[in-house]
Write an enzyme that holds these catalytic residues in place. Structure first.
Site, PDB file in Angstrom:
ATOM      1  N   ARG A  51       0.862  -1.176   0.000  1.00  0.00           N
ATOM      2  CA  ARG A  51       0.000   0.000   0.000  1.00  0.00           C
ATOM      3  C   ARG A  51       0.904   1.233   0.000  1.00  0.00           C
ATOM      4  O   ARG A  51       2.116   1.118   0.129  1.00  0.00           O
ATOM      5  CB  ARG A  51      -1.037  -0.005   1.143  1.00  0.00           C
ATOM      6  CG  ARG A  51      -0.673  -0.700   2.402  1.00  0.00           C
ATOM      7  CD  ARG A  51       0.435  -0.044   3.147  1.00  0.00           C
ATOM      8  NE  ARG A  51       0.212   1.390   3.303  1.00  0.00           N
ATOM      9  CZ  ARG A  51       1.143   2.296   3.481  1.00  0.00           C
ATOM     10  NH1 ARG A  51       2.436   1.956   3.507  1.00  0.00           N
ATOM     11  NH2 ARG A  51       0.875   3.571   3.625  1.00  0.00           N
ATOM     12  N   ALA A  53       0.788   5.108  -2.226  1.00  0.00           N
ATOM     13  CA  ALA A  53       0.581   5.382  -3.653  1.00  0.00           C
ATOM     14  C   ALA A  53       1.749   4.949  -4.559  1.00  0.00           C
ATOM     15  O   ALA A  53       1.535   4.185  -5.516  1.00  0.00           O
ATOM     16  CB  ALA A  53       0.250   6.863  -3.827  1.00  0.00           C
ATOM     17  N   ASP A 240      -2.216  10.800  -2.043  1.00  0.00           N
ATOM     18  CA  ASP A 240      -2.615   9.748  -2.983  1.00  0.00           C
ATOM     19  C   ASP A 240      -2.990  10.309  -4.345  1.00  0.00           C
ATOM     20  O   ASP A 240      -2.879   9.640  -5.366  1.00  0.00           O
ATOM     21  CB  ASP A 240      -3.768   8.924  -2.416  1.00  0.00           C
ATOM     22  CG  ASP A 240      -3.252   8.067  -1.286  1.00  0.00           C
ATOM     23  OD1 ASP A 240      -3.184   8.554  -0.149  1.00  0.00           O
ATOM     24  OD2 ASP A 240      -2.847   6.918  -1.562  1.00  0.00           O
ATOM     25  N   ASN A 250      -5.568  12.271   0.716  1.00  0.00           N
ATOM     26  CA  ASN A 250      -4.621  11.446   1.474  1.00  0.00           C
ATOM     27  C   ASN A 250      -5.440  10.658   2.492  1.00  0.00           C
ATOM     28  O   ASN A 250      -6.666  10.808   2.600  1.00  0.00           O
ATOM     29  CB  ASN A 250      -3.552  12.311   2.148  1.00  0.00           C
ATOM     30  CG  ASN A 250      -2.421  11.469   2.727  1.00  0.00           C
ATOM     31  OD1 ASN A 250      -1.866  10.600   2.043  1.00  0.00           O
ATOM     32  ND2 ASN A 250      -2.084  11.681   3.987  1.00  0.00           N
ATOM     33  N   LYS A 251      -4.780   9.826   3.242  1.00  0.00           N
ATOM     34  CA  LYS A 251      -5.441   8.942   4.220  1.00  0.00           C
ATOM     35  C   LYS A 251      -6.461   9.686   5.071  1.00  0.00           C
ATOM     36  O   LYS A 251      -6.222  10.821   5.489  1.00  0.00           O
ATOM     37  CB  LYS A 251      -4.351   8.304   5.084  1.00  0.00           C
ATOM     38  CG  LYS A 251      -4.805   7.364   6.161  1.00  0.00           C
ATOM     39  CD  LYS A 251      -5.698   6.246   5.683  1.00  0.00           C
ATOM     40  CE  LYS A 251      -5.148   5.453   4.515  1.00  0.00           C
ATOM     41  NZ  LYS A 251      -6.094   4.436   4.010  1.00  0.00           N
TER      42      LYS A 251
END
Ligand code: MRU
Length: 354
Positions: A51, A53, A240, A250-251
């Site tokens: 995992r 990007a 990402d 992003n997360k």
């Protein structure tokens, strides 16, 4: 590239298979998987064995190279059609990180002028290796640019894992911390655990500990209190997908940290390579946000922690609007504000230097 970092590589090409660091086994075990088929690669991406990007993009590139080696028809036209099908299949593994599509499309484009299947097979392996080698150089450069924004003894907060294992090497948001150890610059890092899949506690805490960074783990809901009591100087995160106007996916939890940074008056930095930019998307509203299985929230270590039948909303990413971002740190330098024009300039410069 020479490095003294004591970190394993997330992905390696081995001719007949791909060796993958199993990021689900960390931090309890450093284990490797052998991916032998296209389906193995799809599953490894989907289930977060790999995992982050850039690492997803690199793995997918090697996945195409692997599937190509196993293809037996002699016709280059048929091969191209089949490669496009492999590409579409791997592209269906996860929707948000644009590096996946960027790497797959670069692989497909790499064989546009080849005339035989054998030549295509070799070209695809070389292109995947090139994507990996370039990413390592890019991350090293991002790390140096990011470090120039930090001061000795700063306390920095981060979320998720934008580290070495999420890339070819060094990482993006974590690269300055690894480099600070090599340069003897003391920094203190506060890592958010990153519910629901805990990439912060399982991966970032482990990765920074391995390279000797002074890292402290907190749960996500401790961020505001920690910024205040531990006098956090800046927040740095990965990305990402970055839209043409600088809005950044992003997360999940990143947006909240950006709002906190604004409220506390501290800088909020995004560290990402150009392969994470998506200039075809005008704003963050157009970024597809992955929603994952309810079990990631209702269960912890396979044990139920929520009532049966509860409704669950589990977005894996959020979008931070550009106005909350102090600077975006890329391999080509740091951009601060005026994101639409600056991103256009970065990409114009990139295509003219090809
Ligand atoms: O769901 P994940 O673990 O793939 O999400 C990863 C992130 O959000 C990272 O911050 C991002 O991909 C950058 S990795 C250099």
């Amino acid at each position: 590239m020479n490095t003294t970092l004591p970190l394993p590589r997330s992905v390696e090409w081995n001719d007949t298979h791909i060796t993958l660091l199993d990021q689900q086994a960390l931090p309890l075990a450093v284990e490797y998987l052998e991916l032998k088929t296209l389906e193995d690669v799809w599953k490894a991406i989907k289930t977060l064995k790999v995992r982050g990007a850039p690492a997803i993009g690199i793995t997918a590139a090697f996945g195409l190279a692997l599937a190509a080696q196993q293809y037996e028809n002699e016709s280059i036209e048929e091969f191209r059609k089949q490669l496009q099908k492999y590409r579409d299949y791997l592209a269906s593994s996860r929707p948000t990180a644009v590096n996946l599509f960027w790497a797959l499309d670069r692989m497909v484009a790499s064989i546009k002028d080849v005339i035989s299947v054998n030549e295509a097979k070799t070209t695809l392996v070389h292109e995947a290796i090139r994507i990996q080698v370039e990413d390592e150089e890019v991350c090293y450069s991002i790390g140096h640019h990011a470090l120039s924004l930090l001061n000795k003894n700063d306390s920095i907060m981060t979320i998720c894992n934008a580290g070495s294992i999420a890339t070819a090497y060094y990482g993006t948001a974590l690269a300055p911390f690894h480099l600070s150890v090599e340069k003897g610059i003391p920094l203190k890092v506060y890592a958010c655990e990153t519910r629901p899949v805990l990439q912060g506690s399982r991966l970032t805490a482990w990765e920074l500990q391995q390279s000797g960074v002074d890292v402290t783990l907190i749960t996500d809901n401790m961020a505001a209190h920690t910024i205040k009591t531990k006098k956090i100087n800046a927040i740095i995160v990965g990305a990402d997908r970055i839209a043409a106007n600088g809005d950044t996916a992003n997360k999940i939890g990143t947006y909240g940290l950006a709002l906190l940074a604004k409220s506390f008056g501290i800088p909020f930095y995004v560290a990402a390579p150009l392969s994470t930019f998506d200039p075809t998307i005008a704003s963050g509203d157009d970024i597809p946000i992955e929603e994952r299985a309810a079990e990631e929230i209702t269960h912890l270590n396979g044990k139920r922690i929520a009532p049966e039948g509860i409704s669950v909303y589990n977005p894996a990413f959020d979008v931070t609007p550009n106005e909350l971002i102090t600077a975006i740190i890329t391999e080509k330098g740091i951009i601060t504000g005026n994101y639409k024009q600056e991103i256009q300039r970065l990409f114009a410069h990139q295509s003219s230097s090809k």
